[in-house]
Design a protein around this motif. Structure first.
Motif, mmCIF file in Angstrom:
data_model
loop_
_atom_site.group_PDB
_atom_site.id
_atom_site.type_symbol
_atom_site.label_atom_id
_atom_site.label_comp_id
_atom_site.label_asym_id
_atom_site.label_seq_id
_atom_site.Cartn_x
_atom_site.Cartn_y
_atom_site.Cartn_z
ATOM 1 N N ILE A 215 0.836 -1.190 0.000
ATOM 2 C CA ILE A 215 0.000 0.000 0.000
ATOM 3 C C ILE A 215 0.872 1.241 0.000
ATOM 4 O O ILE A 215 1.849 1.331 0.747
ATOM 5 C CB ILE A 215 -0.928 0.022 1.236
ATOM 6 C CG1 ILE A 215 -1.911 -1.153 1.194
ATOM 7 C CG2 ILE A 215 -1.678 1.348 1.347
ATOM 8 C CD1 ILE A 215 -2.747 -1.308 2.452
ATOM 9 N N PHE A 216 0.513 2.211 -0.838
ATOM 10 C CA PHE A 216 1.129 3.530 -0.808
ATOM 11 C C PHE A 216 0.029 4.534 -0.490
ATOM 12 O O PHE A 216 -1.005 4.553 -1.162
ATOM 13 C CB PHE A 216 1.785 3.849 -2.147
ATOM 14 C CG PHE A 216 2.411 5.220 -2.216
ATOM 15 C CD1 PHE A 216 3.294 5.659 -1.234
ATOM 16 C CD2 PHE A 216 2.121 6.070 -3.278
ATOM 17 C CE1 PHE A 216 3.875 6.916 -1.307
ATOM 18 C CE2 PHE A 216 2.699 7.325 -3.364
ATOM 19 C CZ PHE A 216 3.585 7.755 -2.359
ATOM 20 N N LEU A 217 0.231 5.346 0.549
ATOM 21 C CA LEU A 217 -0.809 6.248 1.027
ATOM 22 C C LEU A 217 -0.283 7.670 1.129
ATOM 23 O O LEU A 217 0.825 7.896 1.647
ATOM 24 C CB LEU A 217 -1.328 5.771 2.391
ATOM 25 C CG LEU A 217 -2.422 6.585 3.076
ATOM 26 C CD1 LEU A 217 -3.400 5.652 3.808
ATOM 27 C CD2 LEU A 217 -1.849 7.591 4.078
ATOM 28 N N THR A 218 -1.064 8.623 0.637
ATOM 29 C CA THR A 218 -0.741 10.034 0.836
ATOM 30 C C THR A 218 -1.708 10.618 1.863
ATOM 31 O O THR A 218 -2.835 10.134 2.022
ATOM 32 C CB THR A 218 -0.862 10.839 -0.470
ATOM 33 O OG1 THR A 218 -2.248 10.977 -0.825
ATOM 34 C CG2 THR A 218 -0.097 10.160 -1.603
ATOM 35 N N GLY A 219 -1.251 11.661 2.569
ATOM 36 C CA GLY A 219 -2.118 12.305 3.564
ATOM 37 C C GLY A 219 -2.079 11.672 4.930
ATOM 38 O O GLY A 219 -3.041 11.780 5.696
ATOM 39 N N ALA A 220 -0.980 11.016 5.282
ATOM 40 C CA ALA A 220 -0.898 10.275 6.546
ATOM 41 C C ALA A 220 -1.084 11.157 7.765
ATOM 42 O O ALA A 220 -1.570 10.699 8.802
ATOM 43 C CB ALA A 220 0.447 9.550 6.638
ATOM 44 N N THR A 221 -0.675 12.426 7.682
ATOM 45 C CA THR A 221 -0.834 13.314 8.840
ATOM 46 C C THR A 221 -2.100 14.165 8.731
ATOM 47 O O THR A 221 -2.327 15.047 9.556
ATOM 48 C CB THR A 221 0.392 14.240 9.002
ATOM 49 O OG1 THR A 221 0.563 15.002 7.799
ATOM 50 C CG2 THR A 221 1.645 13.434 9.274
ATOM 51 N N GLY A 222 -2.913 13.912 7.709
ATOM 52 C CA GLY A 222 -4.171 14.633 7.557
ATOM 53 C C GLY A 222 -5.302 13.947 8.302
ATOM 54 O O GLY A 222 -5.153 12.843 8.832
ATOM 55 N N TYR A 223 -6.432 14.614 8.316
ATOM 56 C CA TYR A 223 -7.596 14.128 9.070
ATOM 57 C C TYR A 223 -8.112 12.800 8.513
ATOM 58 O O TYR A 223 -8.213 11.807 9.244
ATOM 59 C CB TYR A 223 -8.680 15.205 9.015
ATOM 60 C CG TYR A 223 -9.978 14.881 9.716
ATOM 61 C CD1 TYR A 223 -10.006 14.508 11.049
ATOM 62 C CD2 TYR A 223 -11.189 14.990 9.025
ATOM 63 C CE1 TYR A 223 -11.199 14.235 11.685
ATOM 64 C CE2 TYR A 223 -12.392 14.730 9.661
ATOM 65 C CZ TYR A 223 -12.398 14.350 10.994
ATOM 66 O OH TYR A 223 -13.589 14.086 11.621
ATOM 67 N N VAL A 224 -8.400 12.753 7.220
ATOM 68 C CA VAL A 224 -8.928 11.531 6.603
ATOM 69 C C VAL A 224 -7.821 10.510 6.386
ATOM 70 O O VAL A 224 -7.985 9.325 6.703
ATOM 71 C CB VAL A 224 -9.625 11.870 5.266
ATOM 72 C CG1 VAL A 224 -9.979 10.593 4.506
ATOM 73 C CG2 VAL A 224 -10.876 12.696 5.522
ATOM 74 N N GLY A 225 -6.675 10.966 5.864
ATOM 75 C CA GLY A 225 -5.573 10.036 5.599
ATOM 76 C C GLY A 225 -5.046 9.371 6.852
ATOM 77 O O GLY A 225 -4.724 8.177 6.855
ATOM 78 N N GLY A 226 -4.968 10.129 7.951
ATOM 79 C CA GLY A 226 -4.489 9.567 9.210
ATOM 80 C C GLY A 226 -5.420 8.493 9.743
ATOM 81 O O GLY A 226 -4.973 7.453 10.249
ATOM 82 N N GLU A 227 -6.724 8.721 9.631
ATOM 83 C CA GLU A 227 -7.691 7.726 10.093
ATOM 84 C C GLU A 227 -7.683 6.491 9.193
ATOM 85 O O GLU A 227 -7.788 5.356 9.678
ATOM 86 C CB GLU A 227 -9.088 8.336 10.145
ATOM 87 C CG GLU A 227 -10.164 7.389 10.651
ATOM 88 C CD GLU A 227 -9.935 6.895 12.077
ATOM 89 O OE1 GLU A 227 -10.263 5.726 12.361
ATOM 90 O OE2 GLU A 227 -9.425 7.673 12.910
ATOM 91 N N ALA A 228 -7.545 6.706 7.881
ATOM 92 C CA ALA A 228 -7.439 5.564 6.965
ATOM 93 C C ALA A 228 -6.206 4.736 7.297
ATOM 94 O O ALA A 228 -6.257 3.497 7.330
ATOM 95 C CB ALA A 228 -7.385 6.054 5.523
ATOM 96 N N LEU A 229 -5.080 5.403 7.558
ATOM 97 C CA LEU A 229 -3.851 4.710 7.928
ATOM 98 C C LEU A 229 -4.058 3.895 9.194
ATOM 99 O O LEU A 229 -3.618 2.741 9.283
ATOM 100 C CB LEU A 229 -2.713 5.721 8.118
ATOM 101 C CG LEU A 229 -1.376 5.174 8.610
ATOM 102 C CD1 LEU A 229 -0.829 4.105 7.671
ATOM 103 C CD2 LEU A 229 -0.365 6.315 8.772
#
Length: 330
Positions: free
Chosen positions: A3-17
């Motif tokens: 998996i490659f994920l962008t937005g890890a420190t964002g609101y949605v990206g962090g929760e997805a992570l």
């Protein structure tokens, strides 16, 4: 799954992570992070994650990471076209099945209200993401500003899922931003002004979903990709996720009532009727986010992924929202 994920420190990206990391599946997760100083917080929360240093403009890096991944979650931006093009190029060059989950926004349904400056008026339609698939696709293709969404819908070799985010609420569990926008900002303005408010008649409404239920959908999509499940992608991969809806006038009333109950404002009633211009001054794009309509029914995720929201409703979280905003303003 790689998996490659962008937005890890964002609101949605962090929760997805958070959900992907704790899903119980042995994913190999890499995340893009532009601020080296926040690498530590990511690794403290998710020690097995590989942090890739870079930003959305590092298109060669994003292309290479996408090529190496089975599935890309692009959650850092709904509008950054060069990074999305890099993801498309990287995934399209793979010989194995490739998957792309892209975040979009329900403001696509607010365009008629914005064009007619019809703020605070009740919704004229409810969009069902299965029954109205073609209508949603046409709304996107007719809007030249939706360049990233256009790109996602045009994919052939890559299997895509487009998540249309409604009003998202609740506290996230990621390593960075854990605060949403629409409800907390309404609470902030109420507390700062010392009175409850609505925009216009207050009859407009958006559907809403708890951020943790949205993160759960990310894990469900990863599982569907790992199984190479059909019927979940591309034409059948537009997800208008929600767990009910609420008029913004009613939300304003609930916030005012709770703020009064906590001794933070003098009256429990909504005493200020804002114009669209006032709303925009109170919060950037406030007229759009507090006074337009985007009401959807999330049939697809429930039917195809067995997704069911588990978290409290938006109404049930108002007390927490007011408490948090009051602490932030101290």
């Amino acid at each position: 799954m790689k998996i490659f994920l962008t937005g890890a420190t964002g609101y949605v990206g962090g929760e997805a992570l958070y959900n992907l990391y704790h899903s119980g599946d042995s994913h190999d997760i890499a995340v893009l992070n532009r601020h080296a100083e926040s690498d530590k917080s990511i690794l403290e929360a998710f020690p097995k994650v590989r942090v890739v240093q870079g930003d959305l403009d590092d298109t060669e890096l994003i292309e290479n990471e996408s090529k190496a991944a089975d599935i890309v979650f692009h959650l850092a931006s709904t509008k950054h076209l060069p990074s999305s093009q890099a993801i498309s190029k990287g995934l399209s060059s793979r010989d194995k099945p490739s998957f792309w989950v892209q975040m979009s926004g329900a403001s696509m349904f607010s365009v008629p209200d914005i064009e007619h400056k019809s703020y605070g008026e009740p919704p004229s339609e409810i969009i069902n993401d299965v029954d109205d698939t073609e209508k949603i696709r046409k709304i996107i293709t007719d809007n030249p500003a939706r360049t990233v969404d256009h790109l996602v819908l045009s994919q052939d070799r890559v299997k895509t899922a487009l998540i249309i985010g409604p009003l998202i609420y609740g506290t996230g569990r990621g390593p960075g931003n854990t605060r949403s926008i629409q409800a907390p900002e309404m609470a902030r303005v109420t507390l700062q002004q010392g009175e409850g408010f609505r925009v216009g008649a207050g009859k407009s409404a958006w559907s809403n979903v708890h951020v943790q239920d949205l993160g759960l959908l990310a894990a469900d999509l990863a599982k569907a990709a790992a199984e190479d499940r059909s019927g979940c992608w591309n034409h059948d991969g537009v997800y208008a996720v929600e767990n009910g809806g609420l008029e913004f006038g009613e939300l304003g009333e609930l916030i005012a009532r709770e703020a009064h109950a906590q001794g933070l404002i003098k009256s429990s009633k909504v005493t200020h009727v804002m114009s669209a211009d006032e709303a925009n001054k109170a919060m950037p794009a406030g007229a759009i986010f507090w006074a337009t309509n985007a009401v959807t029914v999330a049939t697809r995720a429930r039917k195809q992924l067995n997704w069911e929201p588990l978290q409290p409703s938006l109404t049930e979280t108002v007390e927490e929202v007011v408490e948090i905003e009051a602490k932030r303003l101290k």
